[in-house]
Scaffold this motif. Structure first.
Motif, PDB file in Angstrom:
ATOM      1  N   ASN A  22       0.852  -1.203   0.000  1.00  0.00           N
ATOM      2  CA  ASN A  22       0.000   0.000   0.000  1.00  0.00           C
ATOM      3  C   ASN A  22       0.878   1.239   0.000  1.00  0.00           C
ATOM      4  OD1 ASN A  22      -1.645  -2.164   1.889  1.00  0.00           O
ATOM      5  ND2 ASN A  22      -3.009  -0.963   0.592  1.00  0.00           N
ATOM      6  N   VAL A  23       1.509   1.535  -1.110  1.00  0.00           N
ATOM      7  CA  VAL A  23       2.491   2.613  -1.163  1.00  0.00           C
ATOM      8  C   VAL A  23       2.122   3.728  -2.133  1.00  0.00           C
ATOM      9  CG1 VAL A  23       4.407   1.152  -0.456  1.00  0.00           C
ATOM     10  CG2 VAL A  23       3.829   1.338  -2.891  1.00  0.00           C
ATOM     11  N   GLY A  24       1.106   3.534  -2.944  1.00  0.00           N
ATOM     12  CA  GLY A  24       0.835   4.490  -4.001  1.00  0.00           C
ATOM     13  C   GLY A  24      -0.373   5.355  -3.750  1.00  0.00           C
ATOM     14  N   SER A  25      -0.575   6.283  -4.635  1.00  0.00           N
ATOM     15  CA  SER A  25      -1.784   7.104  -4.616  1.00  0.00           C
ATOM     16  C   SER A  25      -2.107   7.524  -6.044  1.00  0.00           C
ATOM     17  CB  SER A  25      -1.624   8.332  -3.721  1.00  0.00           C
ATOM     18  OG  SER A  25      -0.600   9.180  -4.196  1.00  0.00           O
ATOM     19  N   LEU A  26      -3.382   7.790  -6.259  1.00  0.00           N
ATOM     20  CA  LEU A  26      -3.890   8.199  -7.574  1.00  0.00           C
ATOM     21  C   LEU A  26      -4.840   9.366  -7.376  1.00  0.00           C
ATOM     22  CD1 LEU A  26      -4.932   4.616  -8.712  1.00  0.00           C
ATOM     23  CD2 LEU A  26      -3.032   5.864  -9.730  1.00  0.00           C
ATOM     24  N   GLU A  27      -4.830  10.276  -8.308  1.00  0.00           N
ATOM     25  CA  GLU A  27      -5.814  11.357  -8.296  1.00  0.00           C
ATOM     26  C   GLU A  27      -6.169  11.716  -9.720  1.00  0.00           C
ATOM     27  OE1 GLU A  27      -6.696  15.917  -6.727  1.00  0.00           O
ATOM     28  OE2 GLU A  27      -4.725  15.006  -6.389  1.00  0.00           O
ATOM     29  N   THR A  28      -7.448  11.778  -9.987  1.00  0.00           N
ATOM     30  CA  THR A  28      -7.905  12.202 -11.300  1.00  0.00           C
ATOM     31  C   THR A  28      -9.106  13.123 -11.133  1.00  0.00           C
ATOM     32  OG1 THR A  28      -8.641  11.446 -13.495  1.00  0.00           O
ATOM     33  CG2 THR A  28      -9.418  10.202 -11.593  1.00  0.00           C
ATOM     34  N   SER A  29      -9.201  14.095 -12.017  1.00  0.00           N
ATOM     35  CA  SER A  29     -10.338  15.020 -11.987  1.00  0.00           C
ATOM     36  C   SER A  29     -10.627  15.467 -13.403  1.00  0.00           C
ATOM     37  CB  SER A  29     -10.040  16.233 -11.098  1.00  0.00           C
ATOM     38  OG  SER A  29      -8.976  17.000 -11.630  1.00  0.00           O
ATOM     39  N   GLY A  30     -11.856  15.903 -13.601  1.00  0.00           N
ATOM     40  CA  GLY A  30     -12.225  16.350 -14.936  1.00  0.00           C
ATOM     41  C   GLY A  30     -13.660  16.803 -14.995  1.00  0.00           C
ATOM     42  N   LEU A  31     -14.105  17.053 -16.200  1.00  0.00           N
ATOM     43  CA  LEU A  31     -15.456  17.523 -16.466  1.00  0.00           C
ATOM     44  C   LEU A  31     -16.125  16.599 -17.470  1.00  0.00           C
ATOM     45  CD1 LEU A  31     -14.655  21.326 -16.901  1.00  0.00           C
ATOM     46  CD2 LEU A  31     -15.774  20.285 -14.924  1.00  0.00           C
ATOM     47  N   ASP A  32     -17.367  16.224 -17.177  1.00  0.00           N
ATOM     48  CA  ASP A  32     -18.190  15.436 -18.098  1.00  0.00           C
ATOM     49  C   ASP A  32     -19.341  16.299 -18.592  1.00  0.00           C
ATOM     50  OD1 ASP A  32     -16.784  13.013 -17.903  1.00  0.00           O
ATOM     51  OD2 ASP A  32     -17.863  12.450 -16.081  1.00  0.00           O
ATOM     52  N   PHE A  33     -19.581  16.233 -19.881  1.00  0.00           N
ATOM     53  CA  PHE A  33     -20.703  16.948 -20.466  1.00  0.00           C
ATOM     54  C   PHE A  33     -21.542  15.965 -21.281  1.00  0.00           C
ATOM     55  CE2 PHE A  33     -17.362  20.082 -19.966  1.00  0.00           C
ATOM     56  CZ  PHE A  33     -18.031  21.155 -19.388  1.00  0.00           C
ATOM     57  N   GLY A  34     -22.841  16.160 -21.235  1.00  0.00           N
ATOM     58  CA  GLY A  34     -23.732  15.381 -22.071  1.00  0.00           C
ATOM     59  C   GLY A  34     -24.772  16.285 -22.697  1.00  0.00           C
ATOM     60  N   PHE A  35     -25.065  16.036 -23.954  1.00  0.00           N
ATOM     61  CA  PHE A  35     -26.081  16.828 -24.652  1.00  0.00           C
ATOM     62  C   PHE A  35     -26.944  15.891 -25.470  1.00  0.00           C
ATOM     63  CE2 PHE A  35     -27.547  19.091 -28.478  1.00  0.00           C
ATOM     64  CZ  PHE A  35     -28.321  20.075 -27.879  1.00  0.00           C
ATOM     65  N   ASP A  36     -28.265  16.051 -25.353  1.00  0.00           N
ATOM     66  CA  ASP A  36     -29.207  15.224 -26.100  1.00  0.00           C
ATOM     67  C   ASP A  36     -30.289  16.111 -26.687  1.00  0.00           C
ATOM     68  OD1 ASP A  36     -28.484  12.285 -25.537  1.00  0.00           O
ATOM     69  OD2 ASP A  36     -28.445  13.199 -23.547  1.00  0.00           O
ATOM     70  N   MET A  37     -30.638  15.809 -27.914  1.00  0.00           N
ATOM     71  CA  MET A  37     -31.714  16.565 -28.556  1.00  0.00           C
ATOM     72  C   MET A  37     -32.367  15.677 -29.596  1.00  0.00           C
ATOM     73  SD  MET A  37     -31.561  20.189 -30.635  1.00  0.00           S
ATOM     74  CE  MET A  37     -30.400  19.542 -31.851  1.00  0.00           C
ATOM     75  N   ASP A  38     -33.710  15.707 -29.612  1.00  0.00           N
ATOM     76  CA  ASP A  38     -34.395  15.082 -30.738  1.00  0.00           C
ATOM     77  C   ASP A  38     -35.498  16.009 -31.223  1.00  0.00           C
ATOM     78  OD1 ASP A  38     -35.252  13.250 -28.120  1.00  0.00           O
ATOM     79  OD2 ASP A  38     -36.964  13.991 -29.252  1.00  0.00           O
ATOM     80  N   MET A  39     -35.657  16.004 -32.528  1.00  0.00           N
ATOM     81  CA  MET A  39     -36.542  16.971 -33.182  1.00  0.00           C
ATOM     82  C   MET A  39     -37.510  16.237 -34.095  1.00  0.00           C
ATOM     83  SD  MET A  39     -33.729  19.920 -34.189  1.00  0.00           S
ATOM     84  CE  MET A  39     -32.748  18.772 -35.143  1.00  0.00           C
ATOM     85  N   ASP A  40     -38.789  16.462 -33.860  1.00  0.00           N
ATOM     86  CA  ASP A  40     -39.830  15.980 -34.766  1.00  0.00           C
ATOM     87  C   ASP A  40     -39.930  16.995 -35.902  1.00  0.00           C
ATOM     88  OD1 ASP A  40     -42.282  15.477 -36.082  1.00  0.00           O
ATOM     89  OD2 ASP A  40     -43.016  14.412 -34.311  1.00  0.00           O
ATOM     90  N   LEU A  41     -39.371  16.656 -37.042  1.00  0.00           N
ATOM     91  CA  LEU A  41     -39.199  17.637 -38.118  1.00  0.00           C
ATOM     92  C   LEU A  41     -40.528  18.137 -38.659  1.00  0.00           C
ATOM     93  CD1 LEU A  41     -36.223  15.912 -39.991  1.00  0.00           C
ATOM     94  CD2 LEU A  41     -36.156  17.643 -38.186  1.00  0.00           C
ATOM     95  N   GLU A  42     -41.528  17.276 -38.730  1.00  0.00           N
ATOM     96  CA  GLU A  42     -42.841  17.714 -39.216  1.00  0.00           C
ATOM     97  C   GLU A  42     -43.499  18.634 -38.197  1.00  0.00           C
ATOM     98  OE1 GLU A  42     -44.760  14.465 -42.112  1.00  0.00           O
ATOM     99  OE2 GLU A  42     -44.354  13.682 -40.086  1.00  0.00           O
ATOM    100  N   GLN A  43     -43.400  18.307 -36.908  1.00  0.00           N
ATOM    101  CA  GLN A  43     -43.989  19.170 -35.889  1.00  0.00           C
ATOM    102  C   GLN A  43     -43.317  20.528 -35.862  1.00  0.00           C
ATOM    103  OE1 GLN A  43     -44.090  17.370 -32.008  1.00  0.00           O
ATOM    104  NE2 GLN A  43     -45.035  19.140 -31.025  1.00  0.00           N
TER     105      GLN A  43
END
Length: 999
Positions: A818-839
């Motif tokens: 048990n001698v090590g260490s880890l660190e990670t950080s960041g940003l997550d983004f999600g985008f969703d879109m759906d379009m009823d083209l006739e509407q």
């Protein structure tokens, strides 16, 4: 049929719910379902509650508390991957798989295994569940699940949590959880067939799936069964231009970093190379030309032409594999039966048989492996009559050279054992898992409960071909004339002859006879067995109503888990008498008893804010190995309005050491290590010098020679054993996440549904279990002022005073700590879109959807030893700072078209290969890599009342994007692929087509 407890309904819906979900693909069905649930809520109708991964409390998906990435069966179908692990590897939050088809060819024990690695923290820190329950490991001694064992066609959806979840699920959920939810309420029959091939006509993939299910007992029960077969063919290095000839990175020869220098052949040729002068170089070694002529000017690469006509070396790439062939037979069965109004019986079973075959070049044999005492075949030895003779197969020119000035008294040799054929390992893995249990509700309280028993077993039968028995080979090299058969030869040793010894001729092409080959051949074998037993009971429900909010809910449970693993090697491998060093059997087991409590408090609902709630969990565990551990988590959500939700969480997770880390006795190694005492004399100052002189052998040598200077022989090949450590403790991890979900509802009237998620994550792992190198063992011991009381000093043995090599290293052992260490950080983004083209009033029919997931890595630091400088991995190959996946989907009538783009940002070569100073004059960064995949599906008009047919076709890596050239000698290179095959597409463009029939 009413279900209790874990519902296999789609979780984490999008649209106007402020649910904490990102999806890999566009969420047409998701958004519509979410809108329907809102309408039900507005109408005062009951919304069925489900269990969302990350919590065991049933809730409406409108209040899903945990950031999730959700992949459903439609996404998987359009992804068109045979193995679900290959599909998941496309997610930006998923790192480089520890094992996969394209990076495991040289790992004979784990070739063809497919694992998942969240946040690049390692497969051992990712917990894999099926229907919310653990799945048996596929890698002996570890907790890593082989995803080959999970039938893709049975998956209803995959939930991915990228953050600590140990308080809810237990150990290993450090980087997060991947939960596979399977189909358990299927009616009808579905048959799917698929074929894929690459542009080169190799790597063929064949797939057949049969899914059948139906209700029984007047709808009180359902049985769903699956049978499947997949066959993924090999891709060989010789069939790709970049890998058809052995190469090294051109940076070692003054060229660019991302270039190849070739040919760079092996100096272990099939005709043999013979050293009688001991110069250390190969130019004066004897060898044979293809016509059988013996010459003494070996040239590994010849004139450097790629036709290799003048080269004496060996092209290993003619045998190597880019993608390991993998054949799978799978079956699965799910049963649900409502035994009572409030009691449901459930059964889940899975069986998988996976067969893989790695392939690499024939064995390179060094005479020093056979003659460890002399380094080569003696020029003369005693025959059975007691007379001194020379080996009868040695050519006269070599014997003549042995008598010249400066020549040795032995023949050093290296030889590629081409007569044995290619090396490789055949692995057959069988996985069986069954879960049986009851679930129901308590009258009056309306609390849900479930109890279950989970048994899993994985077996591995491995045969590694192309290996030798060292002692038999040595016996076969001592040959003499056979007095009973004039003109023939026999082995000198009578006992060896009695055991079938046949003399072996190593001089020249194809010189080893079939009988000699049979005598010295010794395939390696390995038999492994993993077993998992889990008993758990859970209770969940509402406690009290909060006046300003909803119902205070809870989940509580207990769990007993037992893990056992045993891997048994053949006797030669255990004793180090074949072509590898000593490798012991590894066996061990542990058990753990756990209890947890989870609370969810919706404090404010529809007041001056739309929602505010706090939830949390705590788990207490008692391991038979590390003792007691505690994990906990707290989460909070705030929705000031119904289309915006803020969320945050903090959790403490643990990972208990696995069986290999605890119980591996140690595999033998002969490594070149850096002795910190080398060069020390009587006047040297400092802690290291003082500690070195405390050794009697070193002190005597300094007194005798003036300094402790190691010879070349003493610097080479220090023996040691690298294994586990029974004194390991658990790893601990602290995870923080915070984010926002925006899902505006006002676009819905115009036919547009959209959502955006943004989350920050930070994971810190302390007391990480790392393998300490032999060099670090030496450095930590001799730099310690408390020498020799540092525990690592017990791993070092030196030759004693008065011995020939007094003071020199005899053995340095190393292992996990048990001698090590880890660190990670960041940003997550999600985008969703759906379009009823006739509407939307557009003159184009159909629905257009878009889904995107993007990860920006802020930092990823690895500290191997306490006090050492962090190794920053962010932005390096495999850990790009920017990665995203974008899907465009168009649905019209019976047609579905999808275009997917996968992006990996520019990445730096490993900084231990090239420093920042090196990169001032070199381009150390790859370009950004973009892979495009497309698929077109068409649902044929129903031609009967009982069947429907869907056909589809597509291409992966549509524009045949070539991976960065990462040559041999660089850390990121995967041997045989000339790139980082676990990161980039090493196969190239492929096309496929398929058909699905539903009855």
């Amino acid at each position: 049929m009413k279900r209790f407890g874990y519902m296999s309904r789609r979780a984490g819906l999008l649209g106007t719910s402020a649910a904490a979900v990102m999806t890999l693909a566009a969420p047409t069905a998701l958004a519509q379902q979410s809108q329907d649930q809102l309408a039900q809520a507005d109408a005062g109708l009951e919304i069925e509650e489900i269990v969302v991964t990350g919590s065991r409390i049933s809730r409406s998906s409108l209040t899903a508390p945990t950031p999730l990435t959700v992949v459903d069966s439609q996404d998987i179908d359009l992804g068109a991957e045979v193995n679900i692990g290959e599909f998941l590897s496309q997610l930006p939050s998923v790192g480089v798989s520890t094992f996969s088809r394209t990076n495991s060819n040289f790992d004979i024990n784990n070739s063809g295994v497919q694992t998942v690695n969240l946040r690049n923290l390692g497969s051992s820190r990712t917990l894999v569940l099926v229907n919310g329950r653990r799945f048996v490991s596929g890698v002996p001694g570890s907790a890593a699940v082989d995803l080959n064992s999970i039938p893709t066609a049975m998956i209803e959806r995959v939930d991915v949590i990228t953050g600590g979840a140990a308080a809810v699920y237990g150990s290993d959920a450090v980087a997060g959880v991947v939960n596979f939810v399977t189909k358990d309420d299927f009616e009808g029959m579905e048959v799917t067939g698929r074929y894929e091939t690459t542009d080169e006509g190799d790597g063929e993939e064949k797939q057949v799936d049969v899914l059948v299910g139906g209700n029984f007992a007047n709808g009180r029960g359902n049985a769903t069964a699956y049978f499947g077969y997949t066959n993924q063919g090999a891709v060989f290095s010789r069939d790709r231009e970049r890998t058809e000839v052995d190469s090294l990175s051109s940076v070692f020869f003054g060229g660019p970093v991302f270039g190849l220098s070739k040919p760079q052949l092996s100096s272990f040729p099939p005709q043999g190379r013979f050293d009688v002068f001991g110069t250390g170089g190969v130019g004066d070694d004897f060898t044979y030309l293809p016509d059988g002529t013996l010459v003494n000017n070996f040239s590994t690469n010849g004139d450097g032409d790629l036709d290799l006509s003048d080269a004496n070396g060996f092209n290993r790439s003619a045998y190597r594999t880019i993608a390991v062939p993998t054949e799978r037979f799978l079956s699965s069965f799910n049963l649900n039966f409502q035994a009572h109004e409030r009691v449901n019986f459930f059964l889940e079973s899975t069986y998988a048989r996976t067969e893989t075959q790695s392939r690499l070049e024939p064995l390179p044999l060094d005479g020093r492996d056979i003659f460890q005492d002399t380094g080569g075949l003696p020029a003369q030895y005693l025959n059975s009559a007691g007379d001194m003779i020379s080996n009868p197969f040695v050519p006269q020119p070599i014997l003549d050279a042995l008598g010249t000035d400066g020549a040795s008294d032995r023949i050093g040799f290296v030889r590629r054992l081409a007569e044995f054929g290619p090396r490789g390992s055949s692995n057959e893995r069988q996985t069986f898992r069954v879960v049986a249990g009851l679930e129901g509700s308590i009258p009056g309280l309306e609390w849900d409960w479930d109890v279950s028993y989970n048994y899993g077993q994985t077996t591995q039968a491995q045969i590694s071909q192309g290996q030798i028995d060292r002692q038999s080979f040595r016996n076969a090299l001592f040959a003499e004339a056979d007095p009973d058969n004039p003109g023939s030869f026999r082995c000198v040793d009578a006992d060896a002859r009695a055991e079938g010894c046949v003399p072996i001729n190593i001089f020249g092409f194809d010189s080893i006879s079939a009988d000699a080959l049979n005598y010295v051949s010794a395939n390696q074998t390995r038999q492994a067995r993993i077993e998992q037993n889990v008993v758990q009971a859970n209770l969940t429900g509402g406690l009290v109503d909060i006046p300003t909010g909803g119902t205070l809910s809870f989940a509580a449970g207990v769990e007993y888990r037992e893990e056992e693993s045993r891997a048994v090697n053949d006797s030669l491998t255990r004793r180090g008498l074949n072509s590898s060093n000593r490798s012991p059997n590894v066996a061990g087991s542990f058990d753990v008893v756990e209890g947890y409590l989870e609370l969810d408090a919706p404090i404010l609902v529809d007041t001056f804010v739309d929602y505010f709630g706090i939830s949390g969990a705590v788990r207490i565990s008692d391991y038979s190995t590390v003792g007691g551990t505690e994990t906990y988590e707290i989460r909070t959500e705030l929705a000031p309005v119904n289309w915006v939700r803020l969320r945050g969480s903090y959790s403490r997770a643990v990972r208990a050491p696995n069986i290999d880390e605890l119980f591996d006795p140690g595999t033998q190694t002969f490594s070149q290590v850096a002795d910190p005492c080398d060069g020390i004399d009587a006047s040297s100052t400092g802690t290291i010098a003082e500690n070195c002189r405390a050794n009697a052998g070193i002190a005597d040598r300094i007194a005798q020679d003036g300094a402790f200077n190691l010879t070349q022989a003493e610097r080479q090949g220090t023996m040691g054993f690298i294994g586990g450590n029974p004194d390991l403790q658990e790893e601990t991890a602290d995870t923080f996440t915070g984010g926002i979900v925006i899902a505006p509802e006002w676009f819905a009237d115009f036919g547009i549904r959209t959502s955006l998620t943004a989350d920050y994550f930070n994971i810190e792992v302390d007391d990480a279990i790392f393998a300490i190198s032999q060099n670090n063992v030496l450095l930590e011991c001799y730099s310690d002022p408390n020498f020799p009381n540092n525990p690592l000093c017990d791993n070092i043995t030196r030759f004693g005073a008065g011995e020939p090599n007094q003071g020199a290293l005899d053995q340095v052992d190393s292992g996990a700590a048990n001698v090590g260490s880890l660190e990670t950080s960041g940003l997550d983004f999600g985008f969703d879109m759906d379009m009823d083209l006739e509407q939307m009033g557009l003159p184009v029919p159909g629905v257009f959807s878009m889904g995107a997931v993007y990860t920006h890595l802020i930092n990823y630091d690895v500290i191997n030893l306490p006090g050492s400088e962090p190794d920053s991995e962010e932005g390096e190959i495999g850990s790009p700072k920017n990665a995203f996946n974008v899907n465009f989907r168009y649905l019209f009538d019976n047609w579905t078209f999808q275009w997917q783009m996968r992006y990996l940002g520019r990445s730096r070569i490993e900084d231990t290969d090239l420093t920042d100073a090196d990169c001032l004059d070199l381009n150390c960064y790859t370009g950004a890599e973009v892979i495009n995949d497309i698929q077109l599906r068409y649902q044929l008009p129903d031609f009967t009342d009982v069947a429907s047919i869907e056909i589809y076709a597509g291409a992966e890596n549509l524009f045949d994007n070539k991976p960065p050239l990462i040559g041999g000698g660089l850390t990121d290179n995967v041997t045989g692929t000339a790139t980082a095959a676990g990161v980039y597409d090493a196969i190239g463009r492929s096309v496929y087509f398929g058909l699905r029939t539903r009855f």
